[in-house]
Design a protein around this motif. Structure first.
Motif, mmCIF file in Angstrom:
data_model
loop_
_atom_site.group_PDB
_atom_site.id
_atom_site.type_symbol
_atom_site.label_atom_id
_atom_site.label_comp_id
_atom_site.label_asym_id
_atom_site.label_seq_id
_atom_site.Cartn_x
_atom_site.Cartn_y
_atom_site.Cartn_z
ATOM 1 N N ARG A 60 4.832 18.032 -16.054
ATOM 2 C CA ARG A 60 3.404 17.948 -16.331
ATOM 3 C C ARG A 60 2.934 16.561 -15.915
ATOM 4 O O ARG A 60 3.752 15.667 -15.671
ATOM 5 N N PRO A 61 1.652 16.323 -15.819
ATOM 6 C CA PRO A 61 1.176 15.048 -15.287
ATOM 7 C C PRO A 61 1.620 13.869 -16.160
ATOM 8 O O PRO A 61 1.633 13.979 -17.394
ATOM 9 N N PRO A 62 1.972 12.739 -15.543
ATOM 10 C CA PRO A 62 2.297 11.561 -16.349
ATOM 11 C C PRO A 62 1.035 10.982 -16.985
ATOM 12 O O PRO A 62 -0.001 10.849 -16.320
ATOM 13 N N THR A 63 1.134 10.678 -18.261
ATOM 14 C CA THR A 63 0.006 10.041 -18.945
ATOM 15 C C THR A 63 0.268 8.560 -19.214
ATOM 16 O O THR A 63 -0.635 7.840 -19.628
ATOM 17 N N SER A 97 0.830 -1.205 0.000
ATOM 18 C CA SER A 97 0.000 0.000 0.000
ATOM 19 C C SER A 97 0.865 1.256 0.000
ATOM 20 O O SER A 97 0.533 2.252 -0.659
ATOM 21 N N GLY A 98 1.991 1.211 0.725
ATOM 22 C CA GLY A 98 2.917 2.334 0.714
ATOM 23 C C GLY A 98 3.549 2.541 -0.650
ATOM 24 O O GLY A 98 3.749 3.685 -1.092
ATOM 25 N N ASN A 99 3.879 1.441 -1.341
ATOM 26 C CA ASN A 99 4.411 1.552 -2.702
ATOM 27 C C ASN A 99 3.413 2.221 -3.631
ATOM 28 O O ASN A 99 3.776 3.076 -4.450
ATOM 29 N N VAL A 100 2.161 1.827 -3.523
ATOM 30 C CA VAL A 100 1.117 2.421 -4.365
ATOM 31 C C VAL A 100 1.008 3.922 -4.075
ATOM 32 O O VAL A 100 0.922 4.747 -4.996
ATOM 33 N N ALA A 101 1.043 4.275 -2.795
ATOM 34 C CA ALA A 101 0.971 5.684 -2.429
ATOM 35 C C ALA A 101 2.194 6.449 -2.933
ATOM 36 O O ALA A 101 2.086 7.618 -3.342
ATOM 37 N N ASP A 102 3.377 5.798 -2.937
ATOM 38 C CA ASP A 102 4.572 6.439 -3.491
ATOM 39 C C ASP A 102 4.400 6.724 -4.978
ATOM 40 O O ASP A 102 4.822 7.777 -5.478
ATOM 41 N N VAL A 103 3.784 5.809 -5.718
ATOM 42 C CA VAL A 103 3.526 6.031 -7.142
ATOM 43 C C VAL A 103 2.626 7.251 -7.327
ATOM 44 O O VAL A 103 2.876 8.109 -8.184
ATOM 45 N N VAL A 104 1.582 7.333 -6.521
ATOM 46 C CA VAL A 104 0.648 8.458 -6.636
ATOM 47 C C VAL A 104 1.357 9.781 -6.348
ATOM 48 O O VAL A 104 1.163 10.782 -7.063
ATOM 49 N N LEU A 105 2.214 9.811 -5.325
ATOM 50 C CA LEU A 105 2.930 11.043 -4.986
ATOM 51 C C LEU A 105 4.004 11.367 -6.020
ATOM 52 O O LEU A 105 4.284 12.547 -6.281
ATOM 53 N N ALA A 106 4.612 10.346 -6.610
ATOM 54 C CA ALA A 106 5.566 10.595 -7.695
ATOM 55 C C ALA A 106 4.858 11.253 -8.873
ATOM 56 O O ALA A 106 5.392 12.176 -9.506
ATOM 57 N N ALA A 107 3.641 10.788 -9.181
ATOM 58 C CA ALA A 107 2.863 11.395 -10.262
ATOM 59 C C ALA A 107 2.523 12.845 -9.944
ATOM 60 O O ALA A 107 2.583 13.722 -10.819
ATOM 61 N N GLU A 108 2.185 13.112 -8.694
ATOM 62 C CA GLU A 108 1.871 14.483 -8.289
ATOM 63 C C GLU A 108 3.117 15.366 -8.375
ATOM 64 O O GLU A 108 3.041 16.535 -8.795
ATOM 65 N N HIS A 155 -5.992 4.372 -11.018
ATOM 66 C CA HIS A 155 -7.243 5.130 -10.834
ATOM 67 C C HIS A 155 -7.055 6.346 -9.940
ATOM 68 O O HIS A 155 -7.955 7.196 -9.847
ATOM 69 N N ARG A 156 -5.869 6.473 -9.308
ATOM 70 C CA ARG A 156 -5.584 7.621 -8.442
ATOM 71 C C ARG A 156 -4.648 8.632 -9.112
ATOM 72 O O ARG A 156 -4.208 9.576 -8.464
ATOM 73 N N VAL A 157 -4.349 8.406 -10.381
ATOM 74 C CA VAL A 157 -3.471 9.313 -11.129
ATOM 75 C C VAL A 157 -4.314 10.012 -12.197
ATOM 76 O O VAL A 157 -4.602 9.429 -13.248
ATOM 77 N N PRO A 158 -4.723 11.247 -11.973
ATOM 78 C CA PRO A 158 -5.582 11.940 -12.939
ATOM 79 C C PRO A 158 -4.891 12.090 -14.289
ATOM 80 O O PRO A 158 -3.708 12.416 -14.370
ATOM 81 N N GLY A 159 -5.641 11.813 -15.338
ATOM 82 C CA GLY A 159 -5.141 12.027 -16.685
ATOM 83 C C GLY A 159 -4.352 10.892 -17.283
ATOM 84 O O GLY A 159 -3.870 11.011 -18.417
ATOM 85 N N ILE A 192 -7.936 -3.999 -11.438
ATOM 86 C CA ILE A 192 -7.588 -4.316 -12.831
ATOM 87 C C ILE A 192 -8.838 -4.252 -13.711
ATOM 88 O O ILE A 192 -8.802 -3.733 -14.830
ATOM 89 N N ALA A 193 -9.936 -4.774 -13.211
ATOM 90 C CA ALA A 193 -11.178 -4.779 -13.991
ATOM 91 C C ALA A 193 -11.684 -3.367 -14.248
ATOM 92 O O ALA A 193 -12.395 -3.133 -15.236
ATOM 93 N N ALA A 194 -11.321 -2.412 -13.386
ATOM 94 C CA ALA A 194 -11.817 -1.040 -13.512
ATOM 95 C C ALA A 194 -10.723 -0.070 -13.937
ATOM 96 O O ALA A 194 -10.830 1.135 -13.675
ATOM 97 N N LEU A 195 -9.676 -0.546 -14.606
ATOM 98 C CA LEU A 195 -8.601 0.349 -15.038
ATOM 99 C C LEU A 195 -9.156 1.507 -15.865
ATOM 100 O O LEU A 195 -10.001 1.300 -16.744
ATOM 101 N N PRO A 196 -8.655 2.731 -15.632
ATOM 102 C CA PRO A 196 -9.182 3.886 -16.346
ATOM 103 C C PRO A 196 -8.540 4.113 -17.709
ATOM 104 O O PRO A 196 -8.844 5.110 -18.369
ATOM 105 N N ALA A 197 -7.646 3.209 -18.135
ATOM 106 C CA ALA A 197 -6.920 3.410 -19.390
ATOM 107 C C ALA A 197 -6.581 2.054 -20.004
ATOM 108 O O ALA A 197 -6.570 1.039 -19.304
#
Length: 274
Positions: free
Chosen positions: A117-120, A99-110, A137-141, A203-208
């Motif tokens: 600019r935002p990672p796409t 969970s911490g790794n996932v949060a690190d990814v989100v903060l790296a994107a921010e 799903h927590r990384v806008p754009g 995975i089933a609800a991936l936004p991209a």
């Protein structure tokens, strides 16, 4: 049904020159995280990507470094970074979990959003692949997600430990174990956390759209895991086999091929996006 992306078209122009810059930012647990930003030299990047490394590997592992540099040669800006407690980043590995790794990814994107600019495009290798699937799903754009040798569920990482290791970790709260020939102190929270992740729903609800790259000869994460990810993601996922490679992409050609496939597949998805 397994789908195969067409081989990338070779450009007549030479690959772009690149440069690498160190960059630090704050991670999920408040520690400074060590990253490197790979950038094309001769032109503005066409898009921004974020690369998440495999379990215990670090940003300077062969797969992370080579793949990121090859993507930069194809005009992408790419941030690769060490998760909390790994490599040059602060924090103790024993205190980290998925969970911490996932949060690190989100903060790296921010952090990318504020500096560049935002990672796409999100790219993850092995457990880092599971992390970008969970974070997408927590990384806008975000417009495209690619995994290399990823497990269908982060709980697969428990197979890295012997039964005796898992017993010691659970009994003592943390224990030193050997991973990839190196000692790591692993906390019981990691074992609990990876088992509790709702990865299939994510995975089933991936936004991209999703590109799944996997070696059919992978001995650490079986090819069946790639098929499961593609099946769960549905019509938005493509699976391509990286023949002749191993799980860690130790051969230079494997990383280059992975980057070429990712850049060719992602190009139309990223075109015109901020």
């Amino acid at each position: 049904m397994t789908t195969h992306a067409p081989p990338p078209v070779r450009a007549t122009a030479p690959p772009a020159r690149t440069r690498s810059e160190p960059w630090e930012f704050t991670g999920a647990r408040g520690h400074r995280l060590s990253g490197r930003l790979e950038l094309p030299v001769d032109a503005e990047p066409t898009a921004v990507a974020l690369f998440a490394h495999c379990f215990t590997c670090g940003k300077d592992g062969l797969a992370a470094a080579r793949t990121s540099r090859f993507l930069a040669r194809r005009s992408l800006a790419v941030l690769r970074f060490d998760f909390t407690g790994v490599g040059g980043s602060g924090g103790e590995f024993a205190d980290t979990d998925f969970s911490g790794n996932v949060a690190d990814v989100v903060l790296a994107a921010e952090a990318l959003r504020t500096r560049l600019r935002p990672p796409t495009l999100l790219v993850g290798h092995s457990l880092g692949g599971a992390a970008v699937l969970a974070a997408a799903h927590r990384v806008p754009g975000v417009r495209a997600v690619a995994t290399i040798g990823a497990p269908a569920h982060p709980g697969h990482v428990r197979a890295q430990f012997t039964a005796a290791d898992r017993e010691r970790i659970t009994r003592d709260g943390a224990a030193e174990v050997m991973l990839a020939g190196r000692p790591f102190r692993v906390g019981a929270g990691l074992l609990r956390d990876v088992a509790e992740q709702p990865q299939q729903q994510r995975i089933a609800a991936l936004p991209a759209p999703l590109l799944v790259l996997h070696s059919p000869d992978d001995t650490l994460v079986p090819p069946s895991q790639a098929r499961e990810i593609q099946h769960t993601a549905g019509d938005g996922a493509s699976l391509v086999w990286l023949h002749g490679t191993d799980h860690l992409l130790t051969g230079r050609a494997g990383a280059e091929r992975a980057a070429a496939l990712i850049s060719a597949w992602a190009a139309p998805l990223l075109a015109g996006g901020e």
